[in-house]
Scaffold this active site. Structure first.
Site, PDB file in Angstrom:
ATOM      1  N   ASP A  29      26.951  90.283  -7.476  1.00 37.43           N
ATOM      2  CA  ASP A  29      25.836  89.341  -7.474  1.00 37.43           C
ATOM      3  C   ASP A  29      26.364  87.932  -7.256  1.00 37.43           C
ATOM      4  OD1 ASP A  29      23.175  88.720  -7.627  1.00 37.43           O
ATOM      5  OD2 ASP A  29      23.104  88.626  -9.809  1.00 37.43           O
TER       6      ASP A  29
ATOM      7  N   ARG B 132      15.372  92.086   1.965  1.00 40.28           N
ATOM      8  CA  ARG B 132      15.896  90.786   2.429  1.00 40.28           C
ATOM      9  C   ARG B 132      15.624  90.585   3.922  1.00 40.28           C
ATOM     10  NH1 ARG B 132      21.340  89.447  -0.895  1.00 40.28           N
ATOM     11  NH2 ARG B 132      20.437  89.909  -2.923  1.00 40.28           N
TER      12      ARG B 132
ATOM     13  N   ASN C 296      26.677  86.092  -4.450  1.00 38.83           N
ATOM     14  CA  ASN C 296      27.319  85.714  -3.178  1.00 38.83           C
ATOM     15  C   ASN C 296      26.583  84.560  -2.499  1.00 38.83           C
ATOM     16  OD1 ASN C 296      28.780  87.980  -3.631  1.00 38.83           O
ATOM     17  ND2 ASN C 296      28.072  89.126  -1.859  1.00 38.83           N
TER      18      ASN C 296
ATOM     19  N   HIS D  21      28.890  86.596   1.353  1.00 40.44           N
ATOM     20  CA  HIS D  21      29.119  88.044   1.490  1.00 40.44           C
ATOM     21  C   HIS D  21      30.518  88.297   2.062  1.00 40.44           C
ATOM     22  CE1 HIS D  21      25.048  88.582   0.377  1.00 40.44           C
ATOM     23  NE2 HIS D  21      24.505  88.303   1.536  1.00 40.44           N
TER      24      HIS D  21
ATOM     25  N   LEU E 238      43.120 105.929  -8.216  1.00 36.22           N
ATOM     26  CA  LEU E 238      41.841 105.307  -8.583  1.00 36.22           C
ATOM     27  C   LEU E 238      40.672 105.986  -7.869  1.00 36.22           C
ATOM     28  CD1 LEU E 238      40.251 102.909  -9.889  1.00 36.22           C
ATOM     29  CD2 LEU E 238      40.671 101.649  -7.771  1.00 36.22           C
TER      30      LEU E 238
HETATM   31  C1  IPE Z   1      25.378  90.126  -4.118  1.00 32.30           C
HETATM   32  O1  IPE Z   1      25.076  88.789  -3.935  1.00 32.30           O
HETATM   33  C2  IPE Z   1      25.491  90.903  -2.827  1.00 32.30           C
HETATM   34  C3  IPE Z   1      24.361  91.782  -2.585  1.00 32.30           C
HETATM   35  C4  IPE Z   1      23.490  92.125  -3.465  1.00 32.30           C
HETATM   36  C5  IPE Z   1      24.252  92.352  -1.249  1.00 32.30           C
HETATM   37  P1  IPE Z   1      23.615  88.293  -3.635  1.00 32.30           P
HETATM   38  O2  IPE Z   1      23.351  88.438  -2.183  1.00 32.30           O
HETATM   39  O3  IPE Z   1      22.631  88.997  -4.532  1.00 32.30           O
HETATM   40  O4  IPE Z   1      23.689  86.764  -3.967  1.00 32.30           O
HETATM   41  P2  IPE Z   1      22.636  85.883  -4.790  1.00 32.30           P
HETATM   42  O5  IPE Z   1      22.427  86.566  -6.112  1.00 32.30           O
HETATM   43  O6  IPE Z   1      21.388  85.840  -3.989  1.00 32.30           O
HETATM   44  O7  IPE Z   1      23.292  84.566  -4.920  1.00 32.30           O
HETATM   45 MG    MG Z   2      21.616  88.509  -6.352  1.00 29.12          MG
END
Ligand code: IPE
Ligand code: MG
Length: 202
Positions: free
Chosen positions: A56, A107, A58, A73, A167
């Site tokens: 989360d 998204r 990114n 990302h 792992l």
């Molecule tokens: C995590 O970061 C990556 C994915 C869920 C693909 P986010 O994309 O959720 O980044 P924020 O939370 O909007 O900053």
């Molecule tokens: Mg997020």
């Protein structure tokens, strides 16, 4: 996920385990990169069996720097590599990365397309090194929803790493709590049908 945040998160997790379960002088284990970097001595018998990380932040991390979300990302890949290496180094048996949820399909199309491309390219690019590190790669989630190219990378990674016993890395893609519950329920129903589980079993 911002690299520093993730690293701090993992270290806090490990330090938390260390301090909550191992009060007193821990038995030291041979130095690792992680330990050298932090001076934290880790007790091998107190390490978690399974570390799970929900990725989360990114986008927020990138936005804070005036960069597009996809920059976050892209940078997350390095964090993921460090976590995988750290877990392999410490001998943690299982690492699960929750990388892309079913909600993430909502998204903007360009961001989803970028993520799908990044996922398949990263699997392809990192496969050889992961195999050398004896990592076995598993994937969970509604994988049929992923683009063909991603599914091909997944198939290749699964097959190529199937005999590795180091792992056990699980990457959750197109995952959701609902999907998880449904799969568990199906597995239970199948076990009952096969006579391996009594319906009244606890
Ligand atoms: C995590 O970061 C990556 C994915 C869920 C693909 P986010 O994309 O959720 O980044 P924020 O939370 O909007 O900053
Ligand atoms: Mg997020």
């Amino acid at each position: 996920m911002k690299r520093t945040y993730l690293r701090i998160g993992l270290l806090q997790l490990l330090a938390g385990l260390l301090f909550s379960f191992n009060v007193g002088a821990p038995t030291s284990i041979p130095s690792t990169t992680l330990e050298q970097e932090t001076s934290i001595q880790l007790a091998p018998d107190k390490l978690p069996e399974h570390v799970a990380i929900i990725m989360d932040g990114n986008g927020r991390w990138a936005t804070k720097q005036g960069k597009p979300r996809v920059f976050g990302h892209q940078n997350a890949i390095q964090s993921v590599k460090e976590v995988v290496e750290g877990c392999a180094e410490l001998g943690i048996p299982y690492l699960t990365l929750y990388a892309f949820s079913t909600e993430n399909w909502e998204r903007p199309q360009a961001e989803v397309a970028y993520l799908m491309q990044l996922i398949s390219t990263t699997i392809d690019n990192e496969l050889e090194e992961l195999i050398q590190k004896n990592v076995r790669i598993h994937f969970i989630g509604d994988l049929a929803r992923l683009p063909q190219r991603c599914q091909a990378s997944i198939q290749k990674a699964r097959q190529a790493s199937q005999h590795n016993q180091g792992l056990q890395l699980t990457i959750a893609l197109s995952y959701s709590g609902r999907w998880d519950l449904l799969e568990a329920t199906k597995a239970i129903a199948q076990a009952v049908k096969d006579g391996n589980l009594a319906p009244q079993a606890n």
